[in-house]
Design an enzyme around this catalytic site. Sequence first.
Site, short mmCIF file in Angstrom:
data_model
loop_
_atom_site.label_atom_id
_atom_site.label_comp_id
_atom_site.label_asym_id
_atom_site.label_seq_id
_atom_site.Cartn_x
_atom_site.Cartn_y
_atom_site.Cartn_z
N LYS A 115 0.83 -1.21 0.00
CA LYS A 115 0.00 0.00 0.00
C LYS A 115 0.87 1.25 0.00
O LYS A 115 2.08 1.19 0.22
CB LYS A 115 -0.91 0.00 1.22
CG LYS A 115 -0.20 0.05 2.56
CD LYS A 115 -1.17 -0.02 3.71
CE LYS A 115 -0.43 0.02 5.05
NZ LYS A 115 -1.36 -0.02 6.20
N TYR A 172 13.55 32.01 5.09
CA TYR A 172 12.34 32.67 5.54
C TYR A 172 12.37 32.94 7.04
O TYR A 172 12.84 32.12 7.83
CB TYR A 172 11.11 31.82 5.22
CG TYR A 172 10.76 31.77 3.76
CD1 TYR A 172 10.57 32.93 3.01
CD2 TYR A 172 10.60 30.55 3.11
CE1 TYR A 172 10.24 32.87 1.67
CE2 TYR A 172 10.27 30.48 1.76
CZ TYR A 172 10.09 31.66 1.04
OH TYR A 172 9.76 31.60 -0.27
#
Length: 373
Positions: free
Chosen positions: A38, A264
């Site tokens: 999965k 930032y």
Amino acid sequence: MPEAKETVLEIDLGALAHNYRYLRSKIDSDVKFLSVVKAHAYGSDSVVIAKKLEELGTDYLAVAYVEEGIRLRENGITKPILVLHPQFTHFESIIEHCLEPNLYSEKILREFISTAERLKQKNYPVHIKLNTGLNRLGFDQPEIPLVADLITNTSTLKVASIFSHLAASEDWKERDFTVGQIDLFRKMSWQLVEKLGYEPLLHICNTSGLINYPKAAFSMVRSGIGLYGYGNDKNVDSELRPIGTLKTIISQIRKLDKGATVGYNRAFKVEKPSRIATLPVGHADGINRIYGKQKAGVMVHGKFAPIVGNVCMDIIMIDVTGIDCEEGDEVIIFGGPQHPVKFAEAGGTISYELITGIQRRVTRKIIPEGSEK
């Protein structure tokens, strides 16, 4: 092998084969093996991994959702595929693509019977999930008579397996709880088997379960994370090989003086003359903000370089002061000299989240079994 020239996730099929054989060696030869693929095979490539597992001899495959199973079928995968969390809106597609649903509630069971009858199915393989304490999906013990009645009163279904899921099989402090789950599963499954009149496959062991509780292997075991190189235990991790190595390159190196800031919000302040390198990978690729501000780092020519400032969408910055490197050089984010568990733990998370979070825009490079890395 040439160094990376972009951000790339190398997928080592030799490591996958090693892990499969190691895990298979922990159970009896007559016990079947279900491989969980999965979430793009835990962040790698589900088609490539499933094909290799078929070659290695896995008996079953499992996915979480129907579309994952359809992708495998459309790419030539022929082994039985268990869908662990199907929704009734996809039942026709399940039958169309010969997938096998986990039926975990009365509504889901009734809806699948209705769909199978309408499509004139006979003995369609399904799987029954029992809840033994994880308390996610599955029938509780008082519901077993109802489950048995619904199944035995239709010719459309045939139970391929009865299974449950261990909640803490890697934690020895939870041994009593785990043993209790195993005992309850034994009672509940045999209660259902007696009413069905035949014995499907029985399985409760996940990776940690098959290693720590081999006597609870029943007739099949399931492994997900172990196949990809992680055992939830340092001793087991040493026997396994992570299949994925995430690499990138240095885009630019900048010399900064004391007092300069990086990124930032000026999240990193340079305390001495430094060399800061920029890498073309960020939180849009799966290297999330939790790894920034010097919590984690990468390997440059075998030396550790901390991630500085905030992780950006497409960029991270690392401190390469004192490291002999230049623009274009290879950087290893995890894998090889830096175990992914160590990288994940530095950010306060687990290997599952790290490896399944590597986004699809990152190039996958397949390393065949037997190749020199």
